[in-house]
Write a protein that holds these residues in place. Sequence first.
Motif, PDB file in Angstrom:
ATOM      1  N   ALA A  68       0.831  -1.204   0.000  1.00 18.09           N
ATOM      2  CA  ALA A  68       0.000   0.000   0.000  1.00 18.09           C
ATOM      3  C   ALA A  68       0.866   1.255   0.000  1.00 18.09           C
ATOM      4  N   THR A  69       1.937   1.239   0.764  1.00 20.42           N
ATOM      5  CA  THR A  69       2.841   2.398   0.813  1.00 20.42           C
ATOM      6  C   THR A  69       3.496   2.627  -0.546  1.00 20.42           C
ATOM      7  N   THR A  70       3.862   1.551  -1.215  1.00 21.01           N
ATOM      8  CA  THR A  70       4.461   1.676  -2.548  1.00 21.01           C
ATOM      9  C   THR A  70       3.481   2.318  -3.523  1.00 21.01           C
ATOM     10  N   VAL A  71       2.236   1.894  -3.493  1.00 20.66           N
ATOM     11  CA  VAL A  71       1.222   2.469  -4.385  1.00 20.66           C
ATOM     12  C   VAL A  71       1.000   3.945  -4.048  1.00 20.66           C
ATOM     13  N   ILE A  72       0.905   4.271  -2.770  1.00 20.61           N
ATOM     14  CA  ILE A  72       0.689   5.656  -2.357  1.00 20.61           C
ATOM     15  C   ILE A  72       1.871   6.521  -2.776  1.00 20.61           C
ATOM     16  N   LEU A  73       3.088   6.039  -2.595  1.00 20.75           N
ATOM     17  CA  LEU A  73       4.281   6.788  -3.003  1.00 20.75           C
ATOM     18  C   LEU A  73       4.282   7.013  -4.509  1.00 20.75           C
ATOM     19  N   PHE A  74       3.947   5.980  -5.274  1.00 18.75           N
ATOM     20  CA  PHE A  74       3.888   6.107  -6.731  1.00 18.75           C
ATOM     21  C   PHE A  74       2.877   7.180  -7.147  1.00 18.75           C
TER      22      PHE A  74
END
Length: 116
Positions: A68-74
């Motif tokens: 989820a953090t990776t998607v939010i950062l992207f």
Amino acid sequence: MIVSLVATGLFLFVLFVAAVRKFTFLGLKISVMLFAAAGIYFVWNPDQMNRLAHLVGVGRGADLITYATTVILFLTVVGAIIRERRSGDVLTLLVRRLAIQQARFPEGVGGGGAHG
């Protein structure tokens, strides 16, 4: 216990900032507030995060947080790039208009000369 208290404090800070800050997109404000509230909940109920992870097909709650953090950062980076490009386009337009307004032509060249 100390880590849980610090994490709760950080999520409360994010919740407060989101509540008082103006957002250009209301959906973003609501998303940030929901994220902070969910963060507080899952800090104090980590087993629920594992259950949620299993529901969506991920092995552990920590893995789900990473994804989820990776998607939010992207999405954040893409949004910043889009905003920067829009700002650049606006700046280019303003500079062009200013250059045209303040253009000076030498004697006898351009629209102000006395040519027959």
